[in-house]
Write a protein that holds these residues in place. Structure first.
Motif, PDB file in Angstrom:
ATOM      1  N   GLU A  65      -0.280  -6.121 -10.018  1.00 20.38           N
ATOM      2  CA  GLU A  65      -1.646  -5.653 -10.251  1.00 20.38           C
ATOM      3  C   GLU A  65      -1.996  -4.572  -9.237  1.00 20.38           C
ATOM      4  OE1 GLU A  65      -4.319  -9.044 -11.888  1.00 20.38           O
ATOM      5  OE2 GLU A  65      -3.169  -9.932 -10.244  1.00 20.38           O
ATOM      6  N   MET A  66      -2.718  -3.548  -9.702  1.00 21.97           N
ATOM      7  CA  MET A  66      -3.007  -2.395  -8.850  1.00 21.97           C
ATOM      8  C   MET A  66      -4.497  -2.104  -8.802  1.00 21.97           C
ATOM      9  SD  MET A  66      -1.598   1.545  -9.237  1.00 21.97           S
ATOM     10  CE  MET A  66      -2.253   1.712 -10.909  1.00 21.97           C
ATOM     11  N   ASN A  67      -4.953  -1.636  -7.637  1.00 23.13           N
ATOM     12  CA  ASN A  67      -6.309  -1.141  -7.472  1.00 23.13           C
ATOM     13  C   ASN A  67      -6.192   0.306  -6.995  1.00 23.13           C
ATOM     14  OD1 ASN A  67      -8.781  -0.423  -5.790  1.00 23.13           O
ATOM     15  ND2 ASN A  67      -9.444  -2.389  -6.636  1.00 23.13           N
ATOM     16  N   SER A  68      -6.752   1.266  -7.764  1.00 25.00           N
ATOM     17  CA  SER A  68      -6.589   2.674  -7.412  1.00 25.00           C
ATOM     18  C   SER A  68      -7.818   3.481  -7.784  1.00 25.00           C
ATOM     19  CB  SER A  68      -5.360   3.258  -8.108  1.00 25.00           C
ATOM     20  OG  SER A  68      -5.546   3.256  -9.516  1.00 25.00           O
ATOM     21  N   GLU A  69      -7.867   4.682  -7.244  1.00 22.56           N
ATOM     22  CA  GLU A  69      -8.918   5.643  -7.564  1.00 22.56           C
ATOM     23  C   GLU A  69      -8.262   6.983  -7.835  1.00 22.56           C
ATOM     24  OE1 GLU A  69     -11.772   5.772  -4.422  1.00 22.56           O
ATOM     25  OE2 GLU A  69     -11.714   3.601  -4.113  1.00 22.56           O
ATOM     26  N   ASN A  78      -5.910   9.586  -8.144  1.00 22.66           N
ATOM     27  CA  ASN A  78      -4.499   9.655  -7.769  1.00 22.66           C
ATOM     28  C   ASN A  78      -4.184   8.916  -6.475  1.00 22.66           C
ATOM     29  OD1 ASN A  78      -3.682  11.248  -9.982  1.00 22.66           O
ATOM     30  ND2 ASN A  78      -4.500  13.081  -8.969  1.00 22.66           N
ATOM     31  N   MET A  79      -5.111   8.053  -6.035  1.00 24.43           N
ATOM     32  CA  MET A  79      -4.915   7.332  -4.778  1.00 24.43           C
ATOM     33  C   MET A  79      -4.834   5.829  -5.018  1.00 24.43           C
ATOM     34  SD  MET A  79      -7.299   7.279  -1.363  1.00 24.43           S
ATOM     35  CE  MET A  79      -8.516   6.157  -2.066  1.00 24.43           C
ATOM     36  N   ILE A  80      -3.817   5.213  -4.472  1.00 26.47           N
ATOM     37  CA  ILE A  80      -3.650   3.763  -4.579  1.00 26.47           C
ATOM     38  C   ILE A  80      -4.342   3.088  -3.411  1.00 26.47           C
ATOM     39  CG2 ILE A  80      -1.984   1.861  -4.507  1.00 26.47           C
ATOM     40  CD1 ILE A  80       0.020   3.786  -5.825  1.00 26.47           C
ATOM     41  N   ASN A  81      -5.202   2.145  -3.701  1.00 26.91           N
ATOM     42  CA  ASN A  81      -5.820   1.351  -2.637  1.00 26.91           C
ATOM     43  C   ASN A  81      -4.881   0.233  -2.211  1.00 26.91           C
ATOM     44  OD1 ASN A  81      -8.285   2.808  -2.549  1.00 26.91           O
ATOM     45  ND2 ASN A  81      -8.997   1.713  -4.368  1.00 26.91           N
ATOM     46  N   TYR A  82      -4.355  -0.486  -3.206  1.00 20.34           N
ATOM     47  CA  TYR A  82      -3.376  -1.529  -2.922  1.00 20.34           C
ATOM     48  C   TYR A  82      -2.705  -1.954  -4.213  1.00 20.34           C
ATOM     49  CZ  TYR A  82      -6.980  -4.807  -4.607  1.00 20.34           C
ATOM     50  OH  TYR A  82      -7.917  -5.461  -5.366  1.00 20.34           O
ATOM     51  N   VAL A  83      -1.546  -2.580  -4.045  1.00 20.95           N
ATOM     52  CA  VAL A  83      -0.816  -3.192  -5.160  1.00 20.95           C
ATOM     53  C   VAL A  83      -0.497  -4.622  -4.757  1.00 20.95           C
ATOM     54  CG1 VAL A  83       1.242  -3.141  -6.614  1.00 20.95           C
ATOM     55  CG2 VAL A  83       0.209  -0.989  -5.840  1.00 20.95           C
ATOM     56  N   ILE A  84      -0.704  -5.547  -5.670  1.00 21.46           N
ATOM     57  CA  ILE A  84      -0.339  -6.952  -5.438  1.00 21.46           C
ATOM     58  C   ILE A  84       0.816  -7.290  -6.369  1.00 21.46           C
ATOM     59  CG2 ILE A  84      -1.106  -9.349  -5.408  1.00 21.46           C
ATOM     60  CD1 ILE A  84      -2.645  -7.509  -3.479  1.00 21.46           C
ATOM     61  N   ILE A  85       1.903  -7.758  -5.793  1.00 20.50           N
ATOM     62  CA  ILE A  85       3.002  -8.239  -6.620  1.00 20.50           C
ATOM     63  C   ILE A  85       3.123  -9.744  -6.422  1.00 20.50           C
ATOM     64  CG2 ILE A  85       4.719  -7.605  -4.849  1.00 20.50           C
ATOM     65  CD1 ILE A  85       6.629  -7.116  -7.323  1.00 20.50           C
ATOM     66  N   GLY A  86       2.862 -10.497  -7.501  1.00 24.42           N
ATOM     67  CA  GLY A  86       2.907 -11.953  -7.452  1.00 24.42           C
ATOM     68  C   GLY A  86       4.182 -12.469  -8.087  1.00 24.42           C
ATOM     69  N   ILE A  87       4.816 -13.422  -7.442  1.00 25.96           N
ATOM     70  CA  ILE A  87       6.078 -13.980  -7.933  1.00 25.96           C
ATOM     71  C   ILE A  87       5.984 -15.502  -7.962  1.00 25.96           C
ATOM     72  CG2 ILE A  87       8.566 -14.210  -7.498  1.00 25.96           C
ATOM     73  CD1 ILE A  87       8.496 -11.455  -6.180  1.00 25.96           C
ATOM     74  N   LYS A 135       0.843  -1.197   0.000  1.00 20.05           N
ATOM     75  CA  LYS A 135       0.000   0.000   0.000  1.00 20.05           C
ATOM     76  C   LYS A 135       0.878   1.247   0.000  1.00 20.05           C
ATOM     77  CE  LYS A 135      -3.853  -2.414   2.172  1.00 20.05           C
ATOM     78  NZ  LYS A 135      -4.876  -2.453   3.221  1.00 20.05           N
ATOM     79  N   PRO A 136       1.645   1.441  -1.085  1.00 18.97           N
ATOM     80  CA  PRO A 136       2.556   2.583  -1.160  1.00 18.97           C
ATOM     81  C   PRO A 136       1.810   3.915  -1.226  1.00 18.97           C
ATOM     82  CG  PRO A 136       2.417   1.473  -3.278  1.00 18.97           C
ATOM     83  CD  PRO A 136       1.695   0.606  -2.295  1.00 18.97           C
ATOM     84  N   GLN A 137       2.373   4.914  -0.564  1.00 21.40           N
ATOM     85  CA  GLN A 137       1.777   6.251  -0.565  1.00 21.40           C
ATOM     86  C   GLN A 137       2.403   7.066  -1.694  1.00 21.40           C
ATOM     87  OE1 GLN A 137      -0.807   6.919   1.725  1.00 21.40           O
ATOM     88  NE2 GLN A 137      -0.494   4.701   1.925  1.00 21.40           N
ATOM     89  N   LEU A 138       2.197   6.612  -2.906  1.00 24.54           N
ATOM     90  CA  LEU A 138       2.793   7.225  -4.085  1.00 24.54           C
ATOM     91  C   LEU A 138       1.760   7.313  -5.202  1.00 24.54           C
ATOM     92  CD1 LEU A 138       6.161   5.249  -4.065  1.00 24.54           C
ATOM     93  CD2 LEU A 138       5.919   7.679  -3.561  1.00 24.54           C
ATOM     94  N   PRO A 139       1.989   8.165  -6.209  1.00 21.69           N
ATOM     95  CA  PRO A 139       1.060   8.247  -7.338  1.00 21.69           C
ATOM     96  C   PRO A 139       1.018   6.933  -8.112  1.00 21.69           C
ATOM     97  CG  PRO A 139       2.543  10.143  -7.301  1.00 21.69           C
ATOM     98  CD  PRO A 139       3.078   9.156  -6.309  1.00 21.69           C
ATOM     99  N   PRO A 140      -0.135   6.583  -8.671  1.00 22.30           N
ATOM    100  CA  PRO A 140      -0.252   5.346  -9.453  1.00 22.30           C
ATOM    101  C   PRO A 140       0.741   5.252 -10.609  1.00 22.30           C
ATOM    102  CG  PRO A 140      -2.426   6.215  -8.944  1.00 22.30           C
ATOM    103  CD  PRO A 140      -1.441   7.259  -8.510  1.00 22.30           C
ATOM    104  N   THR A 141       1.181   6.392 -11.141  1.00 21.97           N
ATOM    105  CA  THR A 141       2.113   6.386 -12.277  1.00 21.97           C
ATOM    106  C   THR A 141       3.470   5.787 -11.928  1.00 21.97           C
ATOM    107  OG1 THR A 141       2.733   8.657 -11.691  1.00 21.97           O
ATOM    108  CG2 THR A 141       1.053   8.373 -13.409  1.00 21.97           C
ATOM    109  N   LYS A 142       3.790   5.708 -10.639  1.00 21.49           N
ATOM    110  CA  LYS A 142       5.098   5.178 -10.225  1.00 21.49           C
ATOM    111  C   LYS A 142       5.078   3.673  -9.949  1.00 21.49           C
ATOM    112  CE  LYS A 142       6.836   9.457  -8.112  1.00 21.49           C
ATOM    113  NZ  LYS A 142       8.024   9.613  -8.964  1.00 21.49           N
ATOM    114  N   ILE A 143       3.908   3.081  -9.981  1.00 28.17           N
ATOM    115  CA  ILE A 143       3.775   1.708  -9.504  1.00 28.17           C
ATOM    116  C   ILE A 143       4.430   0.672 -10.418  1.00 28.17           C
ATOM    117  CG2 ILE A 143       2.085  -0.083  -8.929  1.00 28.17           C
ATOM    118  CD1 ILE A 143       2.603   2.244  -6.872  1.00 28.17           C
ATOM    119  N   ALA A 144       4.569   0.978 -11.697  1.00 25.52           N
ATOM    120  CA  ALA A 144       5.224   0.027 -12.603  1.00 25.52           C
ATOM    121  C   ALA A 144       6.635  -0.311 -12.132  1.00 25.52           C
ATOM    122  CB  ALA A 144       5.256   0.586 -14.024  1.00 25.52           C
TER     123      ALA A 144
END
Length: 326
Positions: A189-193, A195-204, A138-147
């Motif tokens: 995978e990301m869930n956002s609204e 400019n707000m990120i709800n959560y990010v899932i990183i699967g490995i 749950k990073p406190q960053l803009p969705p554009t940085k999540i990649a």
């Protein structure tokens, strides 16, 4: 209760009496016996001798919090692990619980029945042969940085492999390869609204102890396992914990202020594509070029056949003219 007893058994080299366990936890002998039997059903080998007590002989090869704990030294990644013997998809389960759980929760399963990678591709996940897990972030960053999180995952896996003596390369942006064949895939995978990120899932997903005959025939030309490449059995528990350790190490500065300097350095120094001719596939568009570098934003710098140089944010990469996965 059984895990408290397990931790006590792990601390002792010899026998510990039922009376001592009873006093330690304030439970009856019957409750101890029930917990011991439950542990045995989980695969723990525990010796029981009258008037001597119980002794742990061996632990099963499972990826529970109790088993990876001795290797784990994170602040929050993996402090809460949901372990499954079998599941449809760890990413799917992570998304189901992401809203109600805190950051750093990990879902891990010994087997995935519906594992998948990027672009909806199937990920073969045989039981107790690999490591298949997802991290809730749950990073406190803009969705554009999540990649960039995908690169953090790739760098963490690469570092963890090095720690157990295995060299690998990163196929930008989300695969780890050894000798030109894929051994690990990452799905973010990301869930956002707005400019707000709800959560990010990183699967490995990692092919760890698969033998050559356990790799599906149709992907043998592009897939491998750590066991095949290293010619030896890999300690899954140690590797799993090490990946979580390395991931947190790289994730904390990213979450603080977007810093991925160390991650980019790792991805550059261990790149499978930089300096090579590539086929860039983006949807239905295919372009030929040469990978030049990875910039500070985590984008791939490509020089195309017409001499034009562009920064590629995402895409499916293949190396032209070479056999194997890349």
């Amino acid at each position: 209760m059984k895990y408290k007893i397990l931790r006590l058994l792990k601390k002792r080299e010899g026998f510990i009496s039922g009376e001592s366990i009873s006093k330690e936890f304030g439970v009856t002998r019957a409750a101890i016996w029930k917990s011991i039997n439950s542990l045995k059903e989980d695969g723990y080998k525990i010796e029981s001798i009258t008037n001597k007590g119980y002794r742990l002989l061996s632990s099963p090869d499972i990826l529970t919090c109790e088993e990876i704990g001795e290797y784990l030294n994170t602040r929050f990644i993996g402090n809460n692990i949901y372990y499954y013997d079998s599941i449809d998809s760890t990413n799917k389960m992570a998304k189901d619980i992401a809203f109600e759980k805190g950051e750093g929760v990990v879902i891990v399963s010994e087997e995935q029945l519906e594992g998948r990678g990027r672009l909806g591709r199937t990920w073969v996940s045989p039981k107790k042969k690999g490591i298949y897990f997802s991290i809730v972030l749950k990073p406190q960053l803009p969705p554009t940085k999540i990649a960039k999180l995908t690169l953090i995952g790739a760098a963490a896996v690469n570092l963890a492999f090095k720690e157990i003596g295995i060299e690998s390369q990163i196929k930008w942006p989300n695969d780890i390869v050894i000798n030109g064949k894929k051994v690990c895939g990452i799905l973010t995978e990301m869930n956002s609204e707005l400019n707000m990120i709800n959560y990010v899932i990183i699967g490995i997903g990692i092919n760890v102890n698969l033998k050559e005959n356990e790799i599906p025939e149709d992907i043998k030309h592009k897939a491998t396992s750590l066991k095949i490449e290293s010619k030896g059995e890999i300690d899954r528990k140690r590797l799993f914990a090490t990946i979580l350790n390395k991931f947190e190490e790289l994730y904390i500065p990213f979450n603080d202020d977007g810093d991925i300097v160390k991650t980019i350095e790792i991805c550059r120094n261990n790149s499978a594509v930089i300096g090579k001719e590539i086929l860039l596939v983006n949807g239905s568009t295919k372009s030929l070029g040469k990978a030049l570098d990875i910039n500070e934003a985590g984008e791939l710098i490509v020089e195309f056949e017409d001499g034009k140089i562009e920064s590629i944010f995402s895409g499916e990469i293949s190396i032209r003219g070479l056999e194997g996965y890349i």
